[in-house]
Motif scaffolding. Structure first.
Motif, PDB file in Angstrom:
ATOM      1  N   ARG A 152      35.759  54.205  43.294  1.00  0.00           N
ATOM      2  CA  ARG A 152      36.999  54.707  43.166  1.00  0.00           C
ATOM      3  C   ARG A 152      36.837  56.170  43.116  1.00  0.00           C
ATOM      4  O   ARG A 152      37.692  57.086  43.575  1.00  0.00           O
TER       5      ARG A 152
ATOM      6  N   PHE B 147      28.803  41.904  35.078  1.00  0.00           N
ATOM      7  CA  PHE B 147      30.090  42.263  35.009  1.00  0.00           C
ATOM      8  C   PHE B 147      30.253  43.812  34.770  1.00  0.00           C
ATOM      9  O   PHE B 147      30.863  44.638  35.426  1.00  0.00           O
ATOM     10  N   VAL B 148      29.227  44.298  34.114  1.00  0.00           N
ATOM     11  CA  VAL B 148      28.871  45.716  33.799  1.00  0.00           C
ATOM     12  C   VAL B 148      28.654  46.396  35.023  1.00  0.00           C
ATOM     13  O   VAL B 148      29.218  47.390  35.629  1.00  0.00           O
TER      14      VAL B 148
ATOM     15  N   PRO C 267      27.078  39.386  31.165  1.00  0.00           N
ATOM     16  CA  PRO C 267      27.580  40.695  30.880  1.00  0.00           C
ATOM     17  C   PRO C 267      27.036  41.500  31.716  1.00  0.00           C
ATOM     18  O   PRO C 267      27.818  42.398  32.290  1.00  0.00           O
TER      19      PRO C 267
ATOM     20  N   VAL D 295      32.643  49.513  40.963  1.00  0.00           N
ATOM     21  CA  VAL D 295      34.377  49.562  41.343  1.00  0.00           C
ATOM     22  C   VAL D 295      34.676  50.880  41.037  1.00  0.00           C
ATOM     23  O   VAL D 295      35.290  51.908  41.542  1.00  0.00           O
ATOM     24  N   TYR D 296      34.232  51.413  39.695  1.00  0.00           N
ATOM     25  CA  TYR D 296      34.256  52.918  39.374  1.00  0.00           C
ATOM     26  C   TYR D 296      33.822  53.945  40.158  1.00  0.00           C
ATOM     27  O   TYR D 296      34.328  54.874  40.619  1.00  0.00           O
TER      28      TYR D 296
ATOM     29  N   LEU E 258      29.416  45.306  38.296  1.00  0.00           N
ATOM     30  CA  LEU E 258      30.480  45.443  39.243  1.00  0.00           C
ATOM     31  C   LEU E 258      31.563  46.354  38.581  1.00  0.00           C
ATOM     32  O   LEU E 258      32.174  47.137  39.535  1.00  0.00           O
ATOM     33  N   ALA E 259      31.788  46.588  37.335  1.00  0.00           N
ATOM     34  CA  ALA E 259      32.639  47.727  36.840  1.00  0.00           C
ATOM     35  C   ALA E 259      32.147  48.938  37.343  1.00  0.00           C
ATOM     36  O   ALA E 259      32.817  49.782  37.736  1.00  0.00           O
TER      37      ALA E 259
END
Lengths: 511, 256
Positions: free
Chosen positions: A508, A497-498, A494, A504-505, A500-501
């Motif tokens: 952006r 993935f957090v 988890p 990405v955030y 990576l999130a």
């Protein structure tokens, strides 16, 4: 100007009509589709229901076996058996007893061709169900004892199946040493099919329990076993005038009497053995933990001598530590012998403060005796009536196994006679069974014994199914592997993935 | 349709949403697996079905932006102007969300491998549970897609999805409540007999249980694959997708 206005108005009206038509079409198509889907699903459910279901379990635990199916097919078409689970239908089945029961009953209902219905009604939510299934109060259902059990009803007959005790075999050693109920096999199908047989067939046989001899009055476990074989249990008072064993007696129980039977009862039982016109069965159990420590049972022995058996007046104490369960309380185990060894899963039975039962030397060759349960090769026999100089009970040591249970059966007589004598009351005692369960070795033994006695009764021999097990190889698991699995699956993955999130955030937001 | 599918699927990984959903799903399935591993008793079928109970959280996250994001940005105008059928738009987006569930399922694949390595059992009921998992996902993602089409606010879409799934999961409780109310009413107006009370009670409860997809598929827990229940989920998934299509189409003619 006026012409333009009219043209615009008519255009708007045409558009409104088109929108209204489209709206109607849209709404109508949704309603029609919903109706089609609902009707299709209902039709499929009504016509096919669970016939398309595929049982993928490796033990076929959700499907009734061929023998049960054939039995259901053989029932008359007007048979109406109602199975009522006295609780709300469980929604979570996995890892509960109902995992093995609820789907199987669904399959049974499906394959019964309308002869069996299964429903779940919680009497707390719908109390009227009690009056519905037991209008004449013939059972103890109103006491609340039957909550969470299944009631199997047909033509006014009602029997109960306990989802725990009746549907599984348990590991007796596990209970004995850890006081844990560990189910080892699944006999749900057998329990329900044989209960259905019970409520759909007519009973003509009766079991009589002698009373008035300060006996063990509580015998609901044995009564339950008999009821499962559709045999009615009746009490028979020895003090009644003109005492005799009724002609319809299929089996007579003399359970742990504190006092000996009288002479006229002795003669009545002898008469029953020698003159009854149908198979004659007698079960005697004794218990010296009660008041009858020194009772020598002269009259009862006179009856048993008739079939070459004798109750010895001593207490069996096994000196072999392998046979001791609780020596302080005189609690031991014994080996079942001969064909009786198959009467339970372990070939062992338990006894407490047992009398020694032996063959009686007589000239009557019509009866053959056999041991049922034997002690170890190192046993003390404590005489209950004779004392040494110090006032202690005389004690002798036997280097041969002694019998704590024997059977005598007829050979060469016109009617079949079976007499079973047990030196301990743990074979019949409610107080013993109630602390244990149907997994108990003695219970299994007695059920099997009585089953064999009444083997001609209608029953379906449904194979017992093994239980599913998902244990992993414990030798491969240690504290480190448990920790590693927890960290990898609950934290590391988890967290990746957090992260990576977050990346990405971040990208952006910094474009 | 393929272009929409690709665009939508890739967008999950170009925004935090896909990763957050993956993190959440991995945590839930990992938590259940770790507990089983600690108890040294791993039933993968049970684990897969237990995760389905968490669809109420996962599905809104996955589907909340499917159509509402385009509405909010105004990019939905492309659907109406480009030479593409609207149903292909709906299907493309729906399949993209479902593909994410396919990726979620990889968690279970890894767990199954570990179970086998540690001498555990991965048997046929796992296949049944997997079918059930995807049947429910098909239904709930369709509900999420529909909820996403009715608002341009992702939060509103997520809440609507959550509420619909919650109502579905509470259907058996509603059934019990309603049957009690009806039975009480029957006794008040004195039309209740022992037999008809029982029938009405059972009929209402059964009807609500029948409507609840979670109830219908619970036999999968014990290894029973029910094709009718799978069909039920798929048919209502189709209904919600049709509803979504109608809502998108409404915008086309209601604006003209």
């Amino acid at each position: 100007m006026s012409m333009n206005t009219n043209r615009t108005r008519s255009l708007i009206n045409a558009t409104d009509k088109r929108v209204s038509d489209l709206k109607l079409f849209s709404f109508g198509s949704i309603v029609i589709l919903l109706a089609i889907i609902l009707v299709l699903n209902i039709l499929l459910y009504v016509t096919l229901n669970s016939t398309l279901n595929i049982d993928t379990s490796s033990t076929s635990q959700n499907t009734i076996s061929d023998v049960s199916y054939e039995y259901l097919k053989s029932l008359p078409s007007n048979t109406k058996v109602r199975i009522v689970g006295l609780f709300t239908r469980p929604t979570t089945l996995k890892d509960t007893a109902y995992e093995y029961i609820v789907p199987l009953l669904d399959d049974l209902e499906e394959k019964s061709d309308g002869k069996v219905t299964v429903e779940y009604v919680d009497p707390n939510v719908q109390p009227s169900i009690i009056n519905e299934i037991d209008p004449d109060s013939v059972t103890d259902i109103r006491s609340g004892n039957r909550l969470y059990q299944y009631a199997v009803c047909c033509d006014g007959k009602i029997r109960f199946v306990n989802p725990q005790a009746d549907c599984f075999n348990f590991d007796a050693d596990r209970w004995l040493y850890y006081e844990e109920y560990l189910p080892i096999s699944n006999k749900t199908e057998s329990a329900f099919i044989n209960t259905i047989i019970n409520v759909t067939s007519q009973s003509a046989e009766k079991a009589y329990f002698l009373t008035g001899i300060q006996e063990d009055s509580s015998h609901s476990t044995i009564t339950g076993i008999l009821a499962s074989m559709n045999i009615e249990s009746v009490e028979l008072d020895v003090n009644s005038a003109d005492f005799k064993i009724p002609e319809d007696c299929s089996i007579l129980f003399i359970l742990c009497p504190d006092v000996d039977i009288s002479e006229n009862v002795q003669e009545a039982i002898k008469d029953y053995i020698n003159n009854t016109t149908h198979p004659c069965n007698i079960v005697v159990s004794l218990g010296i933990d009660k008041e009858n420590i020194s009772e020598d049972y002269t009259h009862l022995n006179n009856v048993l001598h008739e079939v070459n058996l004798e109750i010895k007046n001593n207490n069996v104490f096994d000196e072999d530590s392998d046979y001791s369960v609780d020596p302080d309380n005189g609690f031991f185990k014994a080996n079942l012998t001969g064909s009786f060894a198959n009467n339970n899963s372990t070939g062992l039975v338990f006894y407490r403060l047992a009398r020694n039962i032996e063959a009686y030397n007589s000239t009557n060759t019509n009866y053959v005796t056999e041991p049922i349960a034997l002690t170890s090769y190192y046993v003390s026999l404590i005489d209950l009536q004779e004392f040494d100089d110090e006032g202690k009970n005389k004690e002798t040591v036997s280097n041969e196994p002694v019998n704590i249970g024997m059977v005598s059966y007829s050979e060469g007589t016109s009617n079949q006679v079976n007499v079973f004598v047990f030196g301990s009351n743990l074979f019949t005692s409610d107080s013993f069974f109630s602390n244990r369960s149907s997994n108990d070795d003695n219970y299994q033994f007695m059920r099997s014994l009585l089953g064999n006695v009444f083997s001609t009764h209608e029953h379906v021999d449904v194979p017992v199914k093994s239980l599913l097990t998902y244990y992993i190889d414990m030798s491969k698991v240690n504290q480190n592997s448990v920790g590693a699995i927890s960290i990898i699956f609950m934290i590391a993955i988890p967290l990746v993935f957090v992260s990576l999130a977050w990346i990405v955030y971040y990208r952006r937001s910094h474009l | 349709m393929l272009a929409i599918f690709k665009r939508e699927f890739i967008s999950y990984f170009k925004s935090p949403v896909g990763y957050i959903a993956l993190a959440l799903f991995s945590f839930i399935s990992g938590y259940l697996f770790s507990i089983s591993f600690d108890e040294q008793y791993i039933s993968m079928a049970a684990n897969i079905l237990n995760v389905c109970s968490f669809f109420i959280i996962i599905v809104p996250i996955v589907t909340m932006g499917l159509l509402s994001e385009d509405k909010k940005r105004g990019t939905d105008v492309i659907f109406y102007t480009a030479p593409i059928k609207l149903y292909k738009v709906v299907l493309g987006k729906y399949l993209a969300a479902m593909s994410l569930f396919g990726i979620f399922f990889l968690n279970f694949a890894v767990q199954m491998i570990i179970t086998k390595i540690f001498g555990g059992v991965v048997d046929a009921p796992v296949l049944t549970a997997s079918f059930t998992f995807f049947a429910l996902a098909f239904l709930f993602v369709a509900i999420g897609t529909f909820a996403s089409s009715i608002s341009d606010n992702q939060i509103v879409s997520a809440i609507v999805t959550f509420v619909i799934i919650l109502v579905i999961q509470l259907l058996p409780q509603f059934g019990t409540f309603l049957s009690s109310v009806v039975v009480s009413l029957m006794s008040i107006i004195k039309i209740s007999t022992v037999e008809n009370v029982s029938k009405v009670h059972n009929a209402i409860e059964s009807a609500f249980n029948w409507l609840d997809p979670m109830q219908r598929i619970n036999t999968a827990q014990v290894g029973i694959l029910s094709p009718l229940s799978v069909f039920y989920c798929l048919s209502f998934a189709f209904f919600f997708l049709f509803l979504t299509y109608r809502i998108l189409e409404k915008k086309r003619w209601s604006q003209s």
